[in-house]
Write an enzyme that holds these catalytic residues in place. Structure first.
Site, PDB file in Angstrom:
ATOM      1  N   GLU A 147       0.782  -1.262   0.120  1.00  0.00           N
ATOM      2  CA  GLU A 147      -0.011   0.246   0.316  1.00  0.00           C
ATOM      3  C   GLU A 147       1.283   0.978  -0.091  1.00  0.00           C
ATOM      4  O   GLU A 147       1.519   1.451   0.675  1.00  0.00           O
ATOM      5  CB  GLU A 147      -0.615   0.054   1.050  1.00  0.00           C
ATOM      6  CG  GLU A 147      -1.883   1.136   0.639  1.00  0.00           C
ATOM      7  CD  GLU A 147      -2.950   1.051   2.055  1.00  0.00           C
ATOM      8  OE1 GLU A 147      -4.375   0.985   2.095  1.00  0.00           O
ATOM      9  OE2 GLU A 147      -2.618   0.802   3.779  1.00  0.00           O
ATOM     10  N   ALA A 197       1.124  -1.305  10.865  1.00  0.00           N
ATOM     11  CA  ALA A 197       0.711  -3.172  11.109  1.00  0.00           C
ATOM     12  C   ALA A 197       0.405  -2.719   9.713  1.00  0.00           C
ATOM     13  O   ALA A 197      -0.208  -1.511   9.056  1.00  0.00           O
ATOM     14  CB  ALA A 197      -0.449  -3.435  11.563  1.00  0.00           C
ATOM     15  N   GLU A 250      -2.641  -4.651   6.562  1.00  0.00           N
ATOM     16  CA  GLU A 250      -4.074  -4.716   6.381  1.00  0.00           C
ATOM     17  C   GLU A 250      -4.409  -6.469   5.142  1.00  0.00           C
ATOM     18  O   GLU A 250      -5.207  -6.612   4.776  1.00  0.00           O
ATOM     19  CB  GLU A 250      -5.542  -4.272   6.452  1.00  0.00           C
ATOM     20  CG  GLU A 250      -5.906  -4.004   4.591  1.00  0.00           C
ATOM     21  CD  GLU A 250      -5.000  -1.911   5.944  1.00  0.00           C
ATOM     22  OE1 GLU A 250      -5.244  -1.413   4.622  1.00  0.00           O
ATOM     23  OE2 GLU A 250      -4.548  -2.259   5.621  1.00  0.00           O
ATOM     24  N   GLU A 282      -6.342  -4.170  12.524  1.00  0.00           N
ATOM     25  CA  GLU A 282      -6.653  -4.874  10.914  1.00  0.00           C
ATOM     26  C   GLU A 282      -7.399  -5.872  10.973  1.00  0.00           C
ATOM     27  O   GLU A 282      -7.728  -6.159   9.464  1.00  0.00           O
ATOM     28  CB  GLU A 282      -4.839  -5.597  11.398  1.00  0.00           C
ATOM     29  CG  GLU A 282      -3.870  -4.403  11.729  1.00  0.00           C
ATOM     30  CD  GLU A 282      -4.022  -2.816  10.499  1.00  0.00           C
ATOM     31  OE1 GLU A 282      -4.508  -3.768   9.316  1.00  0.00           O
ATOM     32  OE2 GLU A 282      -3.311  -2.539  10.606  1.00  0.00           O
TER      33      GLU A 282
END
Length: 850
Positions: free
Chosen positions: A128, A268, A270, A302
């Site tokens: 991402e 984090a 996902e 997440e």
């Protein structure tokens, strides 16, 4: 052809012409120990409008072959370094590409890490926003979903984790081959590839539909002993149960792995069924309760994405805010209602709301639904508006439509749009049905405009102390003049025999410049009134004069942690706005922080204490203020309950703010063991903190840092050493750090980030003065030579913010006047300038209070 950027116009055109079906990806990592590149052979099947042309994204090191429907294409004609041109498409197409891609040390694409403990190599992907194209050729946009089938070659002794369950490996030519089953139709940015000699703990749960879901928690071998897997599994199972009930939709993937990976840029990510986390969440020593709670919120954040973001995905990045904001809201409510961290909304107020208010008052603020014309816009707008303001506004929306209606609308949204791409209006349509509220005007005011409103109470009281009139006055900043509707509570608090407690509460709608609240007429005014009690609304608040005076004297006696947090927030915000003097807020902290019970509130306020003792303080008083604060922090450390979270946080803060020879003596005694705090032995990380205090004071140097790193030859130890080397308080050491970071691109992301934290941690900011011109002269080179994330670390982390002077302000203005772009770089400089202007305004207010 255009470069690495992708415009929304291009993406809409490509989505109109193409329907992606599948990717079969053969990725060879078998030479990861010795090579800087890896080979990917990709077979991609898609439908297209016959005769059309398009392109596929590939940030490849080199391309060996391209064939389209059996037709070989000349690589040097179709590949431009970031895209491969495809012309003469059929209705059904099969594309084959054979290319080499590069490992990174920036946390983007496929990151490669060599463990200093045992020299083992670990890989993980981070895709991402637009970085799956760094690992395989891909139509890199969220609305071109497809199935992904990975076949991965690795060295012997490795395992591979991806979105599907890890298959049994076959040994072939001194390597292992893992052949994964195809994923469901998902977006490329949530695919995952994590490889190396990771160790795992396994468990399972039964989903709401009766399906058994395998669970795994992974970490590096040298960190595995610190992994508290049982607790993490417990939180995960509680999250599954909560979300499956509230969403009325079973977990959509086949398994759920959680992996702690080194040098991770974010908290984090996902990835569907294979979430990656920063290793900061593997606790090798003591940490604050704030950190423990934050880990729980992150785990649930997440997990919420498995539904909102992974099952149903935004069509384009302008709705990235909704993806992240929903997960922020959902994880907080789940933490509060399904775990032992029942004060999660207090944590949200102390941390997320403060982040949102700060971001929303910068000149770069933007509507929650930002205009995202291209990928560069996404990178710039991945900020506190996306996460914290969006989450705050969703909390407001849930209050506006009603909790039950909100959850039912979300459930209907998942049922209707599973495995598809959506836009904001699709969610609002479901919420309008379940709540009966018209939401287009709410959306226009809340999501399509920027800025934060300020709410102030206006009241009168008779001789008996009864309220005779009450109104809430709403204002907006000049640049963003929208007045918005708010659903909020008003709480009246009184000093009872035991504590300051709420004695009356109403809930109401507020809209426009003035809203009268007749329900409060005739009610005793009590000792303190909090508008936006329970923190339902997103707005800055002020206390009336009598309530503020009472709160300053009685803050520690307020029984509600959330009410205390609201008072802390209101007074801090008044300090940032120059309405309260830094010295007054500092006194408020030193008089009340010792008995605060909420760890995140303590952590947040201690950070603010450092600011009001340095850059917000009258410069003539800084030395005395720092010494006063450090003296008091050590007193509180000694007085705190042995082994408590308060003791831990006060000790760390003392080391960070030590200023005198006496403080150095204390730190030396702690380090040598001649002073031992009851139930608080110094673990490895605390030893680094104590040494950091001595470095800050000039009482320890490079040799001491190297000796401690030799005793802690771990990733954590190397990062701590990088931070402390950059803290050495001399102009020469600062210059050495600066030049090394901007010239040596082999320094990985985690060490760059650590060094920039040390670089700006100064007792005397004058050591940075000679580097102001150097900083601005280097900006263009930094931007042109580094990836976005690394440039961001350097541009923001090397800015000499502790100076907070007229000269620094002038230098910012001069650079902005002489440079028109790039837009993202200008934005960073504008935000830095805004921080200097705010600090100088606070300094003037503090001076006037002398």
């Amino acid at each position: 052809m255009p470069g690495e950027n992708l415009t929304r116009k291009e993406a809409k055109s490509r989505a109109r012409d193409l329907t992606t079906r599948s990717y079969v990806l053969d990725i060879d990592l078998s030479q990861a120990h010795s090579s800087d590149t890896f080979r990917t052979r990709a077979t991609i099947r898609f439908l297209a409008t016959s005769g059309r042309s398009t392109f596929i994204d590939a940030l490849a090191h080199s391309v060996h072959a391209v064939s389209l429907n059996g037709r070989e294409l000349a690589v040097d004609e179709v590949f431009d370094g970031s895209r491969i041109a495809l012309e003469g498409l059929d209705h059904e197409n099969e594309l084959f590409i054979d290319a080499d891609f590069s490992y990174t040390n920036t946390g983007e694409g496929l990151h490669k890490f060599v463990d200093p403990v045992d020299a083992e190599v670990y890989l993980y992907s981070q895709f991402e926003v637009p970085d799956s194209r760094r690992v395989f050729p891909v139509f890199e946009q969220p609305d071109l979903k497809a199935t992904f089938e990975f076949r991965v070659h690795t060295p012997l002794g490795w395992t591979v984790v991806s979105n599907q369950a890890t298959p049994s490996a076959l040994e072939h030519d001194d390597s292992l081959v893992f052949s994964f089953s195809p994923t469901p139709r998902i977006s490329s940015y949530i695919t995952a590839l994590i490889a190396g000699p990771y160790q795992v703990v396994r468990d399972e749960l039964t989903s709401a539909n009766g399906k058994v879901v395998p669970l795994g928690i992974y970490a590096r071998q040298s960190l595995f002993a610190y992994l508290d897997a049982d607790y993490l599994f417990d939180i995960t199972k509680k999250g599954f149960a909560y979300f499956e009930e509230k969403f009325s939709y079973p977990y959509p993937f086949d398994k759920y792995d959680q992996l702690f990976v080194p040098e991770f840029n974010a908290g984090a990510m996902e990835n569907a069924g294979a979430v990656t986390f920063t290793e900061n969440y593997v606790f090798r020593g003591d940490v604050s309760d704030a950190m423990r709670e934050r880990r729980v919120v992150t785990v649930l954040h997440e997990l919420a994405h498995m539904w909102f973001g992974d099952l149903v995905t935004m069509r384009w990045w302008n709705d990235l805010w909704l993806n992240e904001s929903f997960a922020e809201w959902a994880s907080t409510i789940a933490t509060a209602e399904a775990t032992e961290w029942t004060e999660a909304w207090t944590t949200f107020q102390a941390m997320e709301k403060n982040w949102a208010y700060r971001q929303d008052q910068l000149p770069s603020t933007h509507p929650i639904v930002a205009t995202i014309n291209d990928l560069e816009d996404v990178q710039v707008n991945f900020d506190g508006i996306t996460y914290a303001k969006g989450g705050s506004v969703l909390k407001q929306l849930a209050a506006w439509v009603g909790r039950d209606a909100f959850f039912q609308g979300v459930s209907n949204y998942f049922q209707k749009h599973a495995w598809l791409n959506t836009e904001l209006r699709d969610l609002l349509a479901e919420l309008e049905v379940t709540s009966g509220r018209e939401l287009s005007s709410w959306s226009k005011k809340w999501l399509e405009t920027a800025g934060v409103n300020t709410l102030r109470p206006e009241l009168s009281v008779d001789a008996e102390g009864l309220i005779t009139s009450f109104a809430i006055i709403q204002s907006a900043p000049e640049d963003w003049p929208t007045l918005r509707p708010h659903r909020l509570a008003i709480g009246i608090y009184s000093d009872t025999a035991h504590a300051v407690e709420r004695v009356h509460r109403i809930e109401c709608d507020v809209d426009g410049a003035r809203t009268d609240i007749p329900e409060l007429i005739g009610v005793p005014r009590g000792d303190m009134i909090i508008i936006n009690d329970d923190d339902l609304a997103y707005a800055k608040i002020r206390l009336d004069q009598d309530s503020e005076s009472f709160a300053r004297e009685n803050l520690s006696s307020i029984s509600s942690p959330l009410a205390r947090s609201l008072v802390w927030s209101a007074t801090w915000d008044a300090t940032r706005d120059g309405e309260m003097a830094a010295r007054d807020f500092r006194r408020l902290i030193l008089a009340n922080i010792e008995t605060e019970t909420e760890s995140t509130t303590i952590r947040t306020v201690l950070g603010q204490l450092r600011i009001v003792s340095t850059v917000y303080a009258d410069p003539a008083t800084v030395s005395g203020a720092q010494r006063e604060v450090a003296d008091r922090l050590w007193e509180m450390t000694l007085a705190a309950t042995p082994g408590s979270d308060n003791q831990f946080q006060f000790l760390k803060a003392f080391a960070q703010m030590a200023t005198s020879a006496e403080h150095a003596d204390i730190l030396r005694a702690l380090r040598s063991g001649s002073t031992v705090l009851p139930e608080r032995p110094l673990d490895t990380d605390l030893h680094w903190d104590v040494l950091g205090g001595l470095v800050l004071l000039g009482e320890a140097g490079a040799d001491d840092i190297e000796a401690q790193r030799d005793g802690d030859n771990t990733s954590n130890g190397h990062q701590a050493a990088a931070r402390l080397h950059a803290m050495i308080p001399s102009a020469e050491a600062k210059a050495d750090t600066f030049h090394r970071l901007i010239t040596d691109d082999t320094v990985p992301n985690a060490l760059v980030r650590a060094a920039t934290l040390g670089y700006t941690h100064v007792g005397d900011p004058s050591v940075l003065a000679d580097l102001v011109t150097t900083y601005f002269d280097a900006l263009d080179t930094i931007w042109e030579s580094r990836s976005y994330k690394m440039a961001e670390y350097l541009v923001e982390g090397l800015f000499p913010s502790p100076l907070a002077s007229a000269a620094l302000e002038d230098a910012c203005v001069k650079w902005l006047n002489e440079h028109e772009g790039p837009a993202a770089l200008r934005r960073m400089v504008e935000e830095n300038l805004a921080g200097v202007i705010r600090a100088r305004k606070a300094q003037q207010r503090d001076l006037s209070a002398a």
